[in-house]
Design a protein around this motif. Structure first.
Motif, PDB file in Angstrom:
ATOM      1  N   GLY A 162       0.800  -0.972  -0.044  1.00  0.00           N
ATOM      2  CA  GLY A 162       0.224  -0.216   0.226  1.00  0.00           C
ATOM      3  C   GLY A 162       0.712   0.869   0.565  1.00  0.00           C
ATOM      4  N   GLU A 163       2.244   1.183  -0.109  1.00  0.00           N
ATOM      5  CA  GLU A 163       2.391   2.286   0.235  1.00  0.00           C
ATOM      6  C   GLU A 163       3.596   2.764  -1.757  1.00  0.00           C
ATOM      7  OE1 GLU A 163       6.083   2.556   3.273  1.00  0.00           O
ATOM      8  OE2 GLU A 163       5.088   1.219   3.736  1.00  0.00           O
ATOM      9  N   THR A 165       4.338   4.206  -5.182  1.00  0.00           N
ATOM     10  CA  THR A 165       3.412   4.078  -6.515  1.00  0.00           C
ATOM     11  C   THR A 165       4.615   3.532  -7.975  1.00  0.00           C
ATOM     12  OG1 THR A 165       2.257   6.137  -5.192  1.00  0.00           O
ATOM     13  CG2 THR A 165       2.976   6.529  -7.626  1.00  0.00           C
ATOM     14  N   LYS A 190      -0.032   0.356  -4.189  1.00  0.00           N
ATOM     15  CA  LYS A 190      -0.356   2.251  -3.540  1.00  0.00           C
ATOM     16  C   LYS A 190      -1.642   2.986  -5.499  1.00  0.00           C
ATOM     17  CE  LYS A 190       0.371   6.785  -1.617  1.00  0.00           C
ATOM     18  NZ  LYS A 190       0.885   7.852  -0.839  1.00  0.00           N
TER      19      LYS A 190
END
Length: 351
Positions: A162-163, A165, A190
């Motif tokens: 989730g971190e 990009t 993310k």
């Protein structure tokens, strides 16, 4: 010819420690050079304590993979950041080939930019895309990592769920392969920021593809469709604003610094009168507030081998024809002055 060597080691030459809260990025790019819009965006990730560039992943597109990787390794040396690892990814699209693209052109008209496949028919019989030629800017001494780009992506999103990009400035082949390799991959990312946008790139009279904004999806349509429908939490497309800021004499003057090897490299290899295409993608990924107007739509990439093969199509929710569409946030307007300042500041900070 330069054979691109691989390194099994993890480089640990960082010039400063990254704080735990730094936003994490993977820069996935159809690397080319010297200079220009493929390598210049790397500067936006450097010397910024709030940003951590986990690595750079290469894919075939604007140039052959080995050559592009070599340009990038050399650029990192010139920029003074040899610690940033570079990973080689897909050396060809999932389905598309130079021969298929030639057939499409025979049916519908010439494509203005074919990247690595430009003048493919004129390549010598012994041409080896796995070898990089000697580079005008000098051959790199640092080497590409042994781990594949796809494996690297999968490992990093599991390490930082989730971190991460992914800044996808080239064809989406690496990302599609990661989706296929790991069923959890899309759910752990993310955001994905890509370049293409939903618009017609055809001249209606001649059938010629007038814009190269669609190159990345035209080069590998099947990969793009996999990515759009994989279930990523966020997909941002910037194709409609990528041409907002051009490389002109004023920009080159602003990049000029005395007694700087990096400045000399950038200014001598500036792609004059062309847009800062991929710099926009990277800047928007780092600072989404650069987008001052946007829209959320349903989008798909046409994978039928017809006139719109590789084009991004957009649909209202109630008329999506069932070919598979994903939700994307389309950038409609860029804060151009602030973006330009951000890029120039990144250049001078890297000196």
């Amino acid at each position: 010819m330069l054979k691109i060597l691989r390194s099994c080691s993890v480089l640990a030459l960082a010039t400063f420690a990254q704080p735990a809260f730094a936003a994490k990025f993977i820069y996935d790019q159809d690397l080319t050079g010297p200079g220009g819009t493929a390598v210049q965006p790397i500067l936006l990730f450097l010397n910024n304590p709030d940003v951590e560039l986990l690595g750079i992943t290469g894919v075939v597109g604007d140039d052959w993979l080995a050559k592009g990787v070599a340009h990038t390794l050399r650029f990192l040396e010139i920029a003074g950041h040899p610690e940033i690892p570079v990973y080689a990814g897909a050396s060809e699209p999932l389905v598309n080939t130079p021969q298929r693209m030639a057939i499409w052109e025979n049916l519908y008209g010439p494509i203005s930019w074919k990247g690595a496949w430009n003048n493919y028919e004129d390549k010598p019989a012994d041409f080896d895309p796995g070898l990089a030629p000697d580079l005008a800017e000098g051959n790199p001494k640092i080497v590409v990592q042994d781990l594949s780009a796809v494996q690297f992506m999968v490992e990093q999103v599991h390490k930082y769920p989730g971190e991460v990009t992914i800044v996808a400035a080239g064809p989406l082949t690496n990302i599609a392969l990661a989706v296929r390799q790991d069923s959890e991959f899309a759910s752990l990312v993310k955001s994905v920021v890509i370049s293409n946008g939903p618009k017609a790139d055809f001249d209606v009279a001649s059938g010629e593809v007038k814009s190269i904004d669609a190159f990345n999806t035209v080069f590998d349509p099947e990969a793009a469709q996999i990515v759009l429908t994989a279930g990523f939490a966020s997909i941002v497309v910037t194709g409609l604003v990528n041409t907002t800021v051009m490389v002109d004499a004023e920009l080159v003057e602003d990049m000029t610094q005395p007694n700087s090897a990096l400045s000399s490299y950038l200014t001598e290899n500036a792609w004059m009168d062309l847009p800062l295409w991929d710099e926009v993608i990277a800047a928007v990924a780092i600072d989404p507030s650069l987008i001052v107007r946007s829209a959320t739509i349903k989008a798909a990439v046409d994978t039928n081998f017809g006139r719109s093969y590789g084009q991004m199509l957009s649909f209202k929710d109630d008329v999506e024809p069932g070919i598979g569409a994903g939700e994307v946030n389309v950038a409609l307007e860029l804060d151009a002055p602030r973006f330009r300042t951000m890029f120039v500041d990144a250049v001078t900070a890297a000196e």
